[in-house]
Each structure stands twice: as C-alpha cells, then as structure tokens.
Design a protein around this motif. Sequence first.
Motif, PDB file in Angstrom:
ATOM      1  N   VAL A   1      72.843  22.822  -2.283  1.00  0.00           N
ATOM      2  CA  VAL A   1      72.394  21.571  -1.186  1.00  0.00           C
ATOM      3  C   VAL A   1      71.605  21.108  -1.291  1.00  0.00           C
ATOM      4  O   VAL A   1      70.552  20.463  -0.759  1.00  0.00           O
ATOM      5  CB  VAL A   1      72.766  22.884   0.031  1.00  0.00           C
ATOM      6  CG1 VAL A   1      73.540  23.362  -0.028  1.00  0.00           C
ATOM      7  CG2 VAL A   1      71.453  23.863  -0.940  1.00  0.00           C
ATOM      8  N   LEU A   2      70.687  20.746  -2.824  1.00  0.00           N
ATOM      9  CA  LEU A   2      69.154  19.620  -2.430  1.00  0.00           C
ATOM     10  C   LEU A   2      69.749  18.364  -2.273  1.00  0.00           C
ATOM     11  O   LEU A   2      68.513  17.749  -1.085  1.00  0.00           O
ATOM     12  CB  LEU A   2      69.036  19.288  -4.024  1.00  0.00           C
ATOM     13  CG  LEU A   2      69.074  20.321  -4.705  1.00  0.00           C
ATOM     14  CD1 LEU A   2      68.598  20.859  -6.810  1.00  0.00           C
ATOM     15  CD2 LEU A   2      67.564  21.305  -4.344  1.00  0.00           C
ATOM     16  N   ASP A   3      70.547  17.667  -1.603  1.00  0.00           N
ATOM     17  CA  ASP A   3      70.725  17.062  -1.652  1.00  0.00           C
ATOM     18  C   ASP A   3      71.869  16.038  -0.448  1.00  0.00           C
ATOM     19  O   ASP A   3      72.160  15.078   0.458  1.00  0.00           O
ATOM     20  CB  ASP A   3      71.503  15.809  -2.951  1.00  0.00           C
ATOM     21  CG  ASP A   3      73.221  15.902  -3.171  1.00  0.00           C
ATOM     22  OD1 ASP A   3      73.691  17.338  -2.207  1.00  0.00           O
ATOM     23  OD2 ASP A   3      73.982  15.127  -3.956  1.00  0.00           O
ATOM     24  N   ARG A   4      71.974  17.669   0.235  1.00  0.00           N
ATOM     25  CA  ARG A   4      72.112  17.392   1.843  1.00  0.00           C
ATOM     26  C   ARG A   4      71.726  18.440   2.463  1.00  0.00           C
ATOM     27  O   ARG A   4      71.645  19.677   2.032  1.00  0.00           O
ATOM     28  CB  ARG A   4      74.173  17.792   1.141  1.00  0.00           C
ATOM     29  CG  ARG A   4      74.552  18.689   0.692  1.00  0.00           C
ATOM     30  CD  ARG A   4      75.933  18.476   0.430  1.00  0.00           C
ATOM     31  NE  ARG A   4      76.213  19.300  -0.487  1.00  0.00           N
ATOM     32  CZ  ARG A   4      76.832  20.733  -0.534  1.00  0.00           C
ATOM     33  NH1 ARG A   4      76.737  21.093   0.995  1.00  0.00           N
ATOM     34  NH2 ARG A   4      76.871  21.329  -0.907  1.00  0.00           N
TER      35      ARG A   4
END
Length: 90
Positions: A48-51
């Motif tokens: 979930v780093l990019d969202r």
Amino acid sequence: MKSIVALQSVVTPWLDGLEPSDAELDAIEVEMPLVLAEVDLLDAEIAVLDRKPSDLDAQRIRRARRRMLAARRDLINQSIVAVNMRDGAA
C-alpha cells in the motif's frame, strides 16, 4: 572487451568457523516464526505504499501486525521460561 572478474582464485577465503554453529542454527529456528510474521507485515505495508489502503488492505495490515505481536510475545515468553529453567526458578 575486458573481463572484470576477480584476478585472484578466491576472493573470500573459506575459513573454518564461517558456518553457523548448531546453537546459532537452533536460535534461528526458534526466532523463525517472528521473522516470518515480520516479513508478512512488511509485505502488507509495501503493498500500500503507492496508494491509499482499502478496507481489505487495512485488515491485512492489522492481521499481520497482530500475528507479528503474538509471535514476539511467544518468543519473549519462551526466553523467560528458558532463563528461569536455567537459573533453577520454576
């Protein structure tokens, strides 16, 4: 084209004592559930780093965190029991 491999026959000599001892392997085996739980938590967090985490993502992270904390608790409890047994306290 020039080769960039090491010119020496052995870059790092293999000395006796480089392999882990039986005690070290046993310690790794005891800690493995915690290591695997930490890897699962890290995987869930990386996903979930990019969202923005969805409800399912948040649930996956919570479950992984609970598994990691339970594994940590179990490891600490095992350590306390082992120390008490070693010191003669019961």
